[in-house]
Design an enzyme around this catalytic site. Sequence first.
Site, PDB file in Angstrom:
ATOM      1  N   TYR A 187       0.815  -1.213   0.000  1.00  0.00           N
ATOM      2  CA  TYR A 187       0.000   0.000   0.000  1.00  0.00           C
ATOM      3  C   TYR A 187       0.848   1.262   0.000  1.00  0.00           C
ATOM      4  CZ  TYR A 187      -3.085   3.742   1.425  1.00  0.00           C
ATOM      5  OH  TYR A 187      -3.750   4.935   1.462  1.00  0.00           O
ATOM      6  N   HIS A 194      -3.849  16.372  -2.776  1.00  0.00           N
ATOM      7  CA  HIS A 194      -4.265  16.523  -1.379  1.00  0.00           C
ATOM      8  C   HIS A 194      -4.125  17.960  -0.862  1.00  0.00           C
ATOM      9  CE1 HIS A 194      -4.451  12.243  -1.577  1.00  0.00           C
ATOM     10  NE2 HIS A 194      -4.619  12.070  -0.274  1.00  0.00           N
ATOM     11  N   ASN A 203       0.833  11.456   5.731  1.00  0.00           N
ATOM     12  CA  ASN A 203       0.180  10.600   6.723  1.00  0.00           C
ATOM     13  C   ASN A 203       0.733  10.980   8.093  1.00  0.00           C
ATOM     14  OD1 ASN A 203      -0.649   7.096   6.126  1.00  0.00           O
ATOM     15  ND2 ASN A 203      -1.853   8.914   5.903  1.00  0.00           N
ATOM     16  N   TYR A 231     -19.465  29.760  46.062  1.00  0.00           N
ATOM     17  CA  TYR A 231     -18.617  28.718  45.485  1.00  0.00           C
ATOM     18  C   TYR A 231     -17.507  29.289  44.605  1.00  0.00           C
ATOM     19  CZ  TYR A 231     -22.051  25.103  46.806  1.00  0.00           C
ATOM     20  OH  TYR A 231     -22.882  24.261  47.485  1.00  0.00           O
ATOM     21  N   ARG A 289     -14.971  30.028  47.241  1.00  0.00           N
ATOM     22  CA  ARG A 289     -14.628  28.948  48.155  1.00  0.00           C
ATOM     23  C   ARG A 289     -14.091  27.718  47.436  1.00  0.00           C
ATOM     24  NH1 ARG A 289     -19.197  25.809  50.979  1.00  0.00           N
ATOM     25  NH2 ARG A 289     -20.342  27.686  50.396  1.00  0.00           N
ATOM     26  N   PHE A 323      -2.281   6.723  12.043  1.00  0.00           N
ATOM     27  CA  PHE A 323      -2.632   8.077  11.599  1.00  0.00           C
ATOM     28  C   PHE A 323      -3.943   8.565  12.223  1.00  0.00           C
ATOM     29  CE2 PHE A 323      -3.919   4.912   8.371  1.00  0.00           C
ATOM     30  CZ  PHE A 323      -5.294   4.959   8.567  1.00  0.00           C
ATOM     31  N   GLU A 368     -12.599   5.245   4.635  1.00  0.00           N
ATOM     32  CA  GLU A 368     -12.197   5.900   5.876  1.00  0.00           C
ATOM     33  C   GLU A 368     -13.476   6.312   6.609  1.00  0.00           C
ATOM     34  OE1 GLU A 368      -9.702   8.828   4.078  1.00  0.00           O
ATOM     35  OE2 GLU A 368      -8.350   7.284   3.309  1.00  0.00           O
TER      36      GLU A 368
END
Length: 518
Positions: free
Chosen positions: A53, A83, A195, A280, A283, A329, A414
Amino acid sequence: MKLTLTPGHIDLAQLQTLHAGHAQVELAATAWDAVRTSAAIVQKAAQGDAPVYGINTGFGKLASTRIDTHDLARLQINLIRSHCVGVGEPMRPEVMRLMLTLKIASLARGYSGVRPVVIETLMAVYNAGLIPEVPSQGSVGASGDLAPLAHMTLALLGEGRFLVDGKPVAALQALRAAGIAPLVLAAKEGLALINGTQASTALALHALLTFQPVYEAAILSGALSLEAAKGSDAPCDARIHAVRGHPGQIATAACYRALLHDSAIRASHLSGDDRVQDPYCLRCQPQVMGACLDQLRHCTEVLLCEANAVTDNPLVFPDDGALISGGNFHAEPVALAADAMAVAIAEVGAIAERRIAMLIDTSASRLPAFLCVEPGLHSGFMIAHVTAAALASENKSLAHPASVDSLPTSANQEDHVSMATFAARRLQAMIDNVAHIIAIEWLAAAQGIDFLRPLQSSQALEAAIALLRAKVSRMTEDRVISHDIEAAFGLILGGQLAQILHALPACKTFWPSRALAS
């Protein structure tokens, strides 16, 4: 200054230095053998018959498509170009310095199969002060931070752009000016570069580092509010926190005790005060801020682990030459840490907003209405509190966890993603909101203490008031408060207010970076 990185052993102090751009980076000599060995394994696999791959196949849903040997280099450059789909404002220079550093550290572990020249080019770009122009939006945080890292890689190839003195410059021009040869990719190298979780991790680390002075300022402003309201320091008693046992709560209580030590304001109402317990927001400061601190310490450990991790795919194991596809990844650890940080950041602002509301309320603080010298004629801090409320409310929306959302991508190959990049990116807006809330509280608390004069607070808290008063005078009549807020905001983000905390021995190992260093 040269900083030597040992892959797998980078600490937070080194990341702080590199984030600030205060050092040049080099790689430990012992790292190169593993890099060369894994690169040789990849080059052999690229020429072999078996499909591997990303080396001799397509990507994502196209993983079953075999690529001819003569197209392997073209495959990698096509990957980078396709990309580069990011949008939005460019990543900040500090984030990009971390991205470059983290990618160097990951590839140098020797499990990614890239040649030494890839790592050398990344280091040369960092050391030349070149900032790749990388859009901040477009990653879902699985299959790595593909788009941001692709834009970073494109600049290394001489095809993208660098930011030089804040202005975009063609990458080839900037590389030539720095004497750096554009990178030419071999098999798997484009995939190894894009990646990984380096964008989301860099964004989360940037948030962690920039939140430190804001969190510490919130401890100081909270102590100032306690003084202005003539609250009790009894809830900071060490015994209370010891029996609960949470480390962050114990540490923050110690800081509050140190900040309030020897206060004449506190001594003035030790007896005769008819209030049994404070609200609060006063405190429970050690409990709330301590829980946030514990959360931030945990997130620091997660992000340090990720900063030293190998997160591309497939991975090369030199011991037996195996090339194994996996899912490192997937940025789920970063996403969950960033979501936890978001909640902690929002809570720091939320309790500070409640203290501001308390200070301007005559029934709660016993100070003049809205901290005015002449209430009615003047409105004082009435609307400054509205701004704090608006910012606290905005942070509640931003704190919604990003990691619980997932949209399938790549034709359902994916099918579960982390959304880590947005989870980390949204933190900076939240930090700015909290810093503005703390700025308003600092102004309000100092104004409240002015009504108690001539009584003095502790040495540390008087130093905090003096720091503010050097920039912002006491408000005796209505004026444009936004200028005052921005002046205080600058002192908070710049770390000047936090420096007062750093001088106290009780707070030396307070923040995660110092606690881990110890």
